[in-house]
Design an enzyme around this catalytic site. Sequence first.
Site, PDB file in Angstrom:
ATOM      1  N   HIS A  66      23.391  33.082  87.968  1.00  0.00           N
ATOM      2  CA  HIS A  66      22.730  32.260  88.810  1.00  0.00           C
ATOM      3  C   HIS A  66      21.161  32.732  88.916  1.00  0.00           C
ATOM      4  O   HIS A  66      20.249  31.899  88.769  1.00  0.00           O
ATOM      5  CB  HIS A  66      23.167  32.788  90.247  1.00  0.00           C
ATOM      6  CG  HIS A  66      24.740  32.467  90.179  1.00  0.00           C
ATOM      7  ND1 HIS A  66      25.345  31.042  90.117  1.00  0.00           N
ATOM      8  CD2 HIS A  66      25.794  33.139  90.252  1.00  0.00           C
ATOM      9  CE1 HIS A  66      26.533  30.892  90.491  1.00  0.00           C
ATOM     10  NE2 HIS A  66      27.066  32.268  90.464  1.00  0.00           N
ATOM     11  N   ASP A  67      20.926  34.009  89.122  1.00  0.00           N
ATOM     12  CA  ASP A  67      19.554  34.356  89.339  1.00  0.00           C
ATOM     13  C   ASP A  67      18.612  34.447  88.106  1.00  0.00           C
ATOM     14  O   ASP A  67      17.414  33.878  88.355  1.00  0.00           O
ATOM     15  CB  ASP A  67      19.463  35.807  90.068  1.00  0.00           C
ATOM     16  CG  ASP A  67      20.452  35.792  91.294  1.00  0.00           C
ATOM     17  OD1 ASP A  67      20.211  34.627  92.077  1.00  0.00           O
ATOM     18  OD2 ASP A  67      20.920  36.887  91.699  1.00  0.00           O
TER      19      ASP A  67
END
Length: 316
Positions: A238-239
């Site tokens: 995600h990040d």
Amino acid sequence: MSRITIIDTDPGIDDAVAILLALVSPEFDVAGITTVAGNIGIDTVTRNAGRILALAGRGDIPVIPGAAAPLSRKGFDTADIHGSDGLGGVTFPEPVSEPLPGPAWTWIADMLDRHPKGTVDILALGPLTNIAMLVRERPESASRIGRLIAMGGAVHERGNVGPRAEFNIAADPEAADIVFRAGLPLVLVPLDVTRRVRATKADTAFLRESGTPAAKASADLVDAYFQSTGSGESRPLHDPCVMLFAMRPDLFELSPLRLSVDCGFGEDAGALGLSDDGPEVSVAMKVLGAEALALLAERLTRPPPPVPDAPASSRN
């Protein structure tokens, strides 16, 4: 050309990979890391930020603790995903310096005020509590942000903490609503994109074989994601998608969407909805996943860049 960058984060396995990516990429002059309770409590995420910087040889970058809890509700516990230490049990050195005094939003505001308007970016990897406090307490400073790129939400995808809710937004829906309505230069990177960026065992083997500290640590971190899934692919990265967008926005497709945030307390708390009355947000809805992964691997396997002679842009 590098841009002055503040990373607001709750490390977190994928947060750690994202931070390591930023530290080895010339696009970012990381001026500080601010922390927010999210994946785990504020003391642990603040320590983790210092540990990541120590591994990268960047103890010159300050860590500033921020919000210990959401604005008006109880946070989540994700030890089952990120481990009790937040980093999946992967070995990191201890921080080489103590965190600066908080709160994070005051430090962010002072940084924004010290530099020309539009020259300081914020990459937000966790709940948006610190950014909401910045908007509430120092709105004129907040208006000076160059880019705010935030991982969060799900538009057409299912949620990961509820039927329609994603962790970062659901952890503090009120904060997200404040930030969305603030008129900031915001790009949101939701699950619709991040679920298209997953590593394989071949990817982690390539990282590990390169031998650079950032690549080896990232391989170990992603392997911890494999252990918790039991599949041939990792959980979504995600990040790192936030950093990848900041580096190569051409790999993504943006859509202007009017979004509402469910600020209730049911199973859809934090869910995003399409609403004619909602604030308009630029949302990354598509990504060239293979190209994004290739860029991630290429950067992490580069030799570490030299540490700057002086702190970037009045860090303290």
